[in-house]
Design a protein around this motif. Structure first.
Motif, PDB file in Angstrom:
ATOM      1  N   GLU A   1      15.293  55.493  42.160  1.00 54.66           N
ATOM      2  CA  GLU A   1      15.160  55.462  40.711  1.00 54.66           C
ATOM      3  C   GLU A   1      13.685  55.391  40.367  1.00 54.66           C
ATOM      4  O   GLU A   1      12.915  54.697  41.046  1.00 54.66           O
ATOM      5  N   THR A   2      13.295  56.075  39.325  1.00 58.48           N
ATOM      6  CA  THR A   2      11.903  56.078  38.896  1.00 58.48           C
ATOM      7  C   THR A   2      11.661  54.924  37.936  1.00 58.48           C
ATOM      8  O   THR A   2      12.390  54.761  36.948  1.00 58.48           O
ATOM      9  N   VAL A   3      10.659  54.132  38.215  1.00 56.13           N
ATOM     10  CA  VAL A   3      10.296  53.007  37.348  1.00 56.13           C
ATOM     11  C   VAL A   3       9.727  53.558  36.048  1.00 56.13           C
ATOM     12  O   VAL A   3       8.907  54.493  36.060  1.00 56.13           O
ATOM     13  N   GLY A   4      10.169  53.017  34.916  1.00 56.30           N
ATOM     14  CA  GLY A   4       9.720  53.503  33.614  1.00 56.30           C
ATOM     15  C   GLY A   4       9.223  52.383  32.724  1.00 56.30           C
ATOM     16  O   GLY A   4       9.085  51.229  33.144  1.00 56.30           O
ATOM     17  N   LYS A   5       8.943  52.748  31.479  1.00 61.79           N
ATOM     18  CA  LYS A   5       8.503  51.783  30.463  1.00 61.79           C
ATOM     19  C   LYS A   5       9.484  51.810  29.307  1.00 61.79           C
ATOM     20  O   LYS A   5      10.105  52.835  29.014  1.00 61.79           O
ATOM     21  N   GLY A   6       9.643  50.687  28.662  1.00 58.35           N
ATOM     22  CA  GLY A   6      10.553  50.599  27.529  1.00 58.35           C
ATOM     23  C   GLY A   6      10.598  49.181  26.982  1.00 58.35           C
ATOM     24  O   GLY A   6       9.904  48.281  27.466  1.00 58.35           O
TER      25      GLY A   6
END
Length: 443
Positions: A65-70
């Motif tokens: 899974e790609t780490v994201g921002k939110g």
């Protein structure tokens, strides 16, 4: 002495040497076994097995899974009980026979709708009697007032004694009091007559009927006629530890609206959404908790009084935070860590520091940056530097297809290595039969 009789004290030389020879052989075997055990143990300690280091060990299949921002919310979880804002037991305020029931069980009623009717004939008669008595006393008062006016004129001419005038003044005042009492009796009779028509005091849902038609009802009936419960809006009472009180009070003082969501007993299905209204004025000393009230519109009628629910109160929101799935979090000797997928299809251990958790998402304070890929499935047997094969999340629902794809990828890689290098090591050139025979000889 007979020569055939042997002396028991005389032992042949072969018998004395035989036991010592066998003892030497046994001792040598024991020493060799101990030395072999020491050598085996030393080799095992010197070269521990590593994942992916064996000849026949292949890369492991994982889902990244790609780490994201939110945005991630700071939520407080609590247990609550649904409570109606208004529950009214409809009782008769007068005594009489129940002549009409104007509702069906489970109906929705509005404020002022007719619920039931009581026999009104006795109260109509009482009202008529009160009105008649009022009319009589008003006539007496009017006659006394006429006499008072006459006596006043005569007293001005000294034609009647002043005592007569004073007596007439008192009589007029007496009649005035009687008329006021009669008017009050008329008003009371009118109110009792209105009580014969029982109406709903609130908007709500009618429950089960407690009294049947034709019964004699009185104001002292314990169960009443029926119970009306307000369902829109409705509230939920829940408790939080006293340690969370300051944070909640600070947000309410700032004028913030704290959203609250009600979930079912399992905590998986959301029933309704609302907001926090207020909290109690004192802490429960026995449990160390504070009671709070949340209000919900309940337009879909998913909440009913005394229902058990799980409450999730959104206290704050962290904007633009680094987030990832909680499925990728591992805990072990390094502490809290994840398996980071490298560009060369290997994984490495990366310690991370976590923040708040919101459902299946967790805030990452340090250790990862947006864009990094972490393992969320298949991390059970991974080690530092282990080779991996990336598969999609959909393959987890079709393991047969995933296994066929992994086998096809492995066969393709073996063909490329075997065809591209002449004179290469047969162990790496896809010679499966040679490898099995070699392994069998080594064993």
């Amino acid at each position: 002495m007979d020569q055939h009789v042997k002396n028991p004290l005389i032992v042949a030389p072969e018998q004395t040497r035989r036991p010592s020879r066998w003892r030497g052989v046994l001792t040598g075997c024991v020493v060799l076994a101990v030395l072999a055990g020491i050598v085996w143990w030393t080799r095992q300690q010197a070269a521990p097995p590593q994942a992916g280091a064996g000849r026949n060990a292949g890369p492991m299949s994982i889902v990244p899974e790609t780490v994201g921002k939110g945005d991630i919310g700071v939520s407080l979880n609590a247990l609550g009980t649904v409570t109606s804002l208004a529950t009214v037991t409809i009782r008769s305020q007068i005594s009489g026979y129940l002549m009409k029931i104007d509702f069906k069980e489970g109906d929705e009623v509005k404020k002022g709708d007719l619920i039931a009717e009581i026999d009104s004939r006795p109260y109509e008669a009482t009202l008529a009697q009160a009105k008649g008595q009022l009319a009589r006393d008003e006539a007496q008062l009017k006659g006394a007032q006429v006499d008072l006016t006459r006596y006043q004129n005569l007293a001005a001419q000294n034609a009647v004694p002043h005592q007569t005038l004073d007596t007439q003044v008192a009589l007029v005042a007496q009649y005035q009091g009687t008329v006021e009492a009669d008017r009050a009796s008329v008003k009371s009779a009118e109110v009792n007559l209105q009580y014969c028509h029982i109406v709903s005091p609130i908007n709500g849902r009618v429950g089960l009927r407690q009294v049947d038609l034709g019964n004699y009802v009185t104001p002292g009936d314990t169960n009443g006629l029926v119970v009306i419960t307000q369902l829109e809006p409705i509230s939920v009472l829940f408790t939080l530890p006293e340690d969370n009180l300051q944070a909640v009070a600070k947000r309410l003082k700032e004028g913030a609206v704290l959203p609250a969501a009600a979930y079912d007993r399992s905590g998986a299905n959301k029933l309704a959404e609302g907001s926090l209204q207020t909290f109690d004025s004192q802490i429960d000393a026995t449990t160390g908790t504070i009671k709070l009230r949340g209000q919900f519109e309940n337009d879909k009628r998913t909440l009913y009084p005394n229902q058990f629910v799980n409450i999730r109160l959104l206290l704050d929101t962290h904007k633009d935070a680094t987030t990832m799935s909680t499925a990728g979090i591992q805990r072990g000797v390094p502490g809290t860590f994840v398996y980071l997928v490298n560009a060369d299809s290997t994984v490495s251990v990366r310690p991370v520091k976590l923040g708040v958790t919101d459902g299946d998402r967790v805030e990452v304070l340090s250790g990862l940056t947006p864009g990094d890929r972490v393992v969320i499935d298949g991390a059970d047997k991974l080690r530092e530097g282990a080779k991996v094969v990336v598969r999609s999340a959909g393959d987890t629902t079709n393991p047969a297809a995933a296994a066929k794809g992994a086998a096809a990828n492995g066969a393709a890689k073996g063909d490329v290595k075997g065809d591209g290098k002449d004179g290469a090591d047969p162990d790496k050139a896809g010679g499966g039969n040679h490898k099995r025979s070699e392994d069998g000889q080594k064993k």
